[in-house]
Enzyme design. Sequence first.
Site, short mmCIF file in Angstrom:
data_model
loop_
_atom_site.label_atom_id
_atom_site.label_comp_id
_atom_site.label_asym_id
_atom_site.label_seq_id
_atom_site.Cartn_x
_atom_site.Cartn_y
_atom_site.Cartn_z
CG ASN A 1 11.30 90.24 21.64
OD1 ASN A 1 12.31 90.92 21.84
ND2 ASN A 1 11.17 89.02 22.11
NE ARG B 1 23.14 84.12 27.82
CZ ARG B 1 21.87 84.51 27.97
NH1 ARG B 1 21.45 84.98 29.14
NH2 ARG B 1 21.02 84.40 26.98
CG HIS C 1 14.44 84.71 31.52
ND1 HIS C 1 15.40 83.80 31.89
CD2 HIS C 1 14.60 84.91 30.19
CE1 HIS C 1 16.14 83.48 30.84
NE2 HIS C 1 15.67 84.13 29.79
NE ARG D 1 12.27 90.07 26.15
CZ ARG D 1 13.34 89.35 25.88
NH1 ARG D 1 13.64 89.07 24.63
NH2 ARG D 1 14.11 88.92 26.84
CD GLU E 1 9.28 85.34 27.71
OE1 GLU E 1 9.45 84.37 26.93
OE2 GLU E 1 10.21 86.02 28.13
#
Length: 383
Positions: A7, A242, A181, A92, A366
Amino acid sequence: MLILVANCGSSSAKYELLNVEKETVLARGVVERIGTNLSSIKHEVKSKDIFWKRKMNCPDHHRAIELIRDIITDPEEGVIASVSEVMGVGHRVVHGGEKFHESTLLDEEVIKGIAAVSDLAPLHNPPALEGIKGCMNIFDKVPQVAVFDTAFHHSIPEYAYFYGIPYDFYTRYGIRKYGFHGTSHRYVSMKAAEILNKPLSSVNLITAHLGNGCSICAVQGGKSIETSMGFTPLDGLLMGTRCGEMDPAVVTFLMQHEDMSVDEVNAIMNKRSGLLGVSGVSNDMRDIMKAMYEGNVQAKLAYDMFIYRLKKYVGSYAAVLGGHVDAVVFTAGIGENVPDIKDQVERDLKPLLNGGTKFLMIHTNEELLIAQDTYKIISALNK
Ligand code: ADP
């Protein structure tokens, strides 16, 4: 079968070496601050009681992959004797654009396809490509698979992913909702169906991934039909730094009245907003809750906004799912660790939902799903 999961972000390369059949992690770690003089590597092997962080010169992602190979094959501190024990590498990749709607075996064409949508994720896709190229070089006999964050949301209908701006911007730039996601929403959906003891194809779920980034997804029969992040991972829920949803006119207003550049306004919305921006305390929910209990008014406002928006999305996604929701799932750092948030959403929304809705906290994984996808694709190759 051993699968390496990579990743690669803009300044880091995370790795996990997994045994897919046993669903166990042999080793994991991260090369951080790549390209600076502070670069380091963290490495963990639970079975050998190894857990350390060392400074290590690492100018780029190619070197990071070499360091990862060296450490996992180290006779003392590694877990395998040679790279030939790794049967596949799963990567990923944040953005697959409209082209990639499932995990895909990597070849030159696919690499070109990922590069072609890099404009849509300029901070994420280029380092992922660096990692992919590094792994193709260093694990050169090993098949490599790309697993896309956007892929799960490919099933969102057109009327839900279109924005109300001139159609032309879609055809020219691909401006639409993509969602992110996806690997996490897909993983916890499968786990929720297992817990409910029903086939995934017959359940309606609302999955809330609440980490530093937060997104929520309506999942019908195992397929995403709506999600809160959009063209970029900025839309939707209030997040660590965010802003999530707001009137887009705020952007032009700020640019006009504060004489801000595109980069400045982007930095405010991505790095200085959300829990951090509202509370003035921190982007971390632990700090927000501590400050709130100590009487900090802005921290309480940030917390209340977080929950209010979450409830608003759960309610609207219940409508998207036709009013029938088998479970609302909470996952990632906040979702897995703050029962107060789950309990409040449950208390406030349960009376509005059909009686049987369960509220579940499920640990996301994940890396395991990336490894499983990689394993499936590689196994099919060998048939
Ligand atoms: P990322 O999106 O970076 O993968 P995580 O899923 O690890 O993030 O979530 C990170 C966030 O989870 C932290 O910023 C923090 O707000 C929250 N978090 C983690 N553990 C706890 C905890 N025990 N209590 C409250 N919040 C937590």
